[in-house]
Design an enzyme around this catalytic site. Sequence first.
Site, PDB file in Angstrom:
ATOM      1  N   ASN A 164       1.174  -1.317   0.114  1.00 16.90           N
ATOM      2  CA  ASN A 164       0.492   0.081  -0.079  1.00 16.90           C
ATOM      3  C   ASN A 164       1.060   0.776   0.320  1.00 16.90           C
ATOM      4  O   ASN A 164       0.238   2.390  -0.211  1.00 16.90           O
ATOM      5  CB  ASN A 164      -0.921   0.099   1.072  1.00 16.90           C
ATOM      6  CG  ASN A 164      -0.238  -0.177   2.411  1.00 16.90           C
ATOM      7  OD1 ASN A 164       0.932  -1.640   2.192  1.00 16.90           O
ATOM      8  ND2 ASN A 164      -0.545  -0.189   3.140  1.00 16.90           N
ATOM      9  N   GLN A 192      -4.875  -4.036  -2.060  1.00 14.00           N
ATOM     10  CA  GLN A 192      -4.613  -2.309  -3.126  1.00 14.00           C
ATOM     11  C   GLN A 192      -3.862  -2.706  -4.622  1.00 14.00           C
ATOM     12  O   GLN A 192      -4.405  -2.301  -5.743  1.00 14.00           O
ATOM     13  CB  GLN A 192      -2.750  -1.991  -2.156  1.00 14.00           C
ATOM     14  CG  GLN A 192      -3.053  -1.185  -0.956  1.00 14.00           C
ATOM     15  CD  GLN A 192      -4.135   0.073  -0.971  1.00 14.00           C
ATOM     16  OE1 GLN A 192      -4.115   0.958  -2.073  1.00 14.00           O
ATOM     17  NE2 GLN A 192      -4.132   0.374  -0.126  1.00 14.00           N
ATOM     18  N   SER A 212     -10.805  -5.245   0.449  1.00 16.16           N
ATOM     19  CA  SER A 212     -11.661  -3.937   0.841  1.00 16.16           C
ATOM     20  C   SER A 212     -12.862  -3.311  -0.256  1.00 16.16           C
ATOM     21  O   SER A 212     -11.921  -3.420  -0.998  1.00 16.16           O
ATOM     22  CB  SER A 212     -10.388  -3.057   1.748  1.00 16.16           C
ATOM     23  OG  SER A 212     -11.290  -2.096   2.502  1.00 16.16           O
ATOM     24  N   HIS A 214     -14.093  -0.264   0.432  1.00 17.06           N
ATOM     25  CA  HIS A 214     -13.294   1.381   0.314  1.00 17.06           C
ATOM     26  C   HIS A 214     -12.470   1.314  -0.763  1.00 17.06           C
ATOM     27  O   HIS A 214     -12.369   2.834  -1.369  1.00 17.06           O
ATOM     28  CB  HIS A 214     -13.623   1.745   1.039  1.00 17.06           C
ATOM     29  CG  HIS A 214     -12.597   1.510   1.944  1.00 17.06           C
ATOM     30  ND1 HIS A 214     -11.872   3.248   2.258  1.00 17.06           N
ATOM     31  CD2 HIS A 214     -11.960   0.354   2.936  1.00 17.06           C
ATOM     32  CE1 HIS A 214     -10.389   2.428   3.665  1.00 17.06           C
ATOM     33  NE2 HIS A 214     -11.128   0.953   3.579  1.00 17.06           N
ATOM     34  N   THR A 250     -25.393  -9.917  11.303  1.00 17.72           N
ATOM     35  CA  THR A 250     -26.472  -9.382  10.563  1.00 17.72           C
ATOM     36  C   THR A 250     -25.700  -8.345   9.248  1.00 17.72           C
ATOM     37  O   THR A 250     -24.654  -7.864   9.347  1.00 17.72           O
ATOM     38  CB  THR A 250     -27.458  -8.369  11.004  1.00 17.72           C
ATOM     39  OG1 THR A 250     -28.113  -8.626  11.968  1.00 17.72           O
ATOM     40  CG2 THR A 250     -28.509  -7.835   9.757  1.00 17.72           C
ATOM     41  N   CYS A 337      -3.630   5.007   8.011  1.00 11.78           N
ATOM     42  CA  CYS A 337      -4.170   4.517   9.688  1.00 11.78           C
ATOM     43  C   CYS A 337      -2.920   4.868   9.803  1.00 11.78           C
ATOM     44  O   CYS A 337      -2.625   6.043  11.476  1.00 11.78           O
ATOM     45  CB  CYS A 337      -4.121   3.501   9.673  1.00 11.78           C
ATOM     46  SG  CYS A 337      -3.685   1.971   8.871  1.00 11.78           S
TER      47      CYS A 337
HETATM   48  N1  PLP Z   1      -4.459  -4.318   3.474  1.00  8.16           N
HETATM   49  C1  PLP Z   1      -3.778  -3.482   2.865  1.00  8.16           C
HETATM   50  C2  PLP Z   1      -2.891  -3.504   2.322  1.00  8.16           C
HETATM   51  C3  PLP Z   1      -4.809  -1.551   3.553  1.00  8.16           C
HETATM   52  O1  PLP Z   1      -4.788  -0.981   2.383  1.00  8.16           O
HETATM   53  C4  PLP Z   1      -5.402  -1.802   3.976  1.00  8.16           C
HETATM   54  C5  PLP Z   1      -5.978  -0.410   4.306  1.00  8.16           C
HETATM   55  O2  PLP Z   1      -5.437   0.569   3.742  1.00  8.16           O
HETATM   56  C6  PLP Z   1      -6.179  -2.804   4.703  1.00  8.16           C
HETATM   57  C7  PLP Z   1      -5.625  -4.065   4.394  1.00  8.16           C
HETATM   58  C8  PLP Z   1      -7.492  -2.705   6.023  1.00  8.16           C
HETATM   59  O3  PLP Z   1      -8.486  -2.140   5.166  1.00  8.16           O
HETATM   60  P1  PLP Z   1      -9.802  -2.085   5.688  1.00  8.16           P
HETATM   61  O4  PLP Z   1      -9.804   0.027   5.726  1.00  8.16           O
HETATM   62  O5  PLP Z   1     -11.162  -2.596   4.883  1.00  8.16           O
HETATM   63  O6  PLP Z   1      -9.621  -2.365   6.812  1.00  8.16           O
END
Ligand code: PLP
Length: 411
Positions: A164, A192, A212, A214, A250, A337
């Site tokens: 990422n 990613q 993921s 989003h 749910t 994060c």
């Molecule tokens: N794994 C990778 C490589 C990510 O870039 C991310 C989010 O930044 C995640 C896992 C976590 O995803 P989520 O936000 O859906 O928990």
Amino acid sequence: MTTSASVPTQQPHSLAVYFDHNATTPVHPEILNELPQVAQYFGNPSSIHWSSREPKRLIREARNKVAKALRANPLEIIFTSGASESNSTVFASFYALIKNQTRNEIITTKIEHPSVLRACENLLSQGITVHYISVNDSGNFDWDHFNKVLGPKTALVSVMLANNETGLILPVSEIAKATHIAGAWMHSDCVQAIGKMPIDLQDLEIDFASFSAHKIYALKGCGVLYVRKSSPLFPLIYGGGQERSRRGGTENTLAIWALGKSLEYESQYLAQYQEIQKIRDYFETQVCLKISDVSINHKNAPRLPHTSSLLINGIDGETMLMSLDLKGYAVSTGAACSSGNPEPSHVLLAMGLDRSKAQTSLRISFGIGNTVTEVDQFLIELQQSVARLRKIMNESFVEKNSVKEDLNFNL
Ligand code: PLP
């Protein structure tokens, strides 16, 4: 699809340019359009009366679309709250599986997402051996170390498909082959990669994969855990038997529908990202021409088409990010994060960069809707910000030295 149209409403600036698609993506306009209508199907998909019928159908169709996009069987798809949950489920499940076994070691890399690394730390604290494989600044996976630790004690190998922060693509298919020969299970965090490179779970030969919603123009709070048929899985969340008793709770019908809808456009995304790669490559050429002392992480390694991870010598990435934010540009220093975390990126440190160098990183992740004109404007702002910040740093360096000289003179 012009996703940038949905960004400015949140932005106080007249100019709002979004270059942080690895953190999250804008919602696809077709999803935004249909959202209010789909949200009316409020029924609990587990009910047996009329209200559940439409939600059930939406989830079934989404599951089929996700499976088709990934070349999986719909029964192998489990909807979760996101990739952090998908990753956590795999590690918690393996802990339950291996804690009393002789085949009880785990192999991963040093550059995984924190949801994998923290899960591994937890297993370490429970007495499980975890081997961390390095990936160097050229993007090379340390095969020697991997081959040395892979063996009859290995239970699980977890290696992300694409990183990422730098966009590096890892040799997951080859790693999976070696893993299976050693008799172990293979997991990959594919968050990613989806939509940016073709993903064929049959070809990749992995047993577990995390996704993921989003990161692919759908909604937050939704993810996928792919579990290949006949692979072992203990649920992380117990509940009322949803997801064939593999993930209780749910279902988030709306977000699941949105993910399925987004994946209808998967082949369009792949074509659009080929164009985005041209924008990214143009940006990288220009940034190196216009600004001195810039380098690009993993530049010559296989990389995702939209990610650019820069090191701008002498400039603190967080300061640069704030300076660009004031001008209306959304970029990042690394993982979203970790924003606000003064520690340099664990990925860059793991690649062998020293702390001060790692602190100069800036991640630009392009996406659908970004244009060359935006890049040209951005380059001007970046150039000006670098010049201003370097001047300030030089002045404070000169000032510090003249104070030192004064002190020496007075002694
Ligand atoms: N794994 C990778 C490589 C990510 O870039 C991310 C989010 O930044 C995640 C896992 C976590 O995803 P989520 O936000 O859906 O928990």
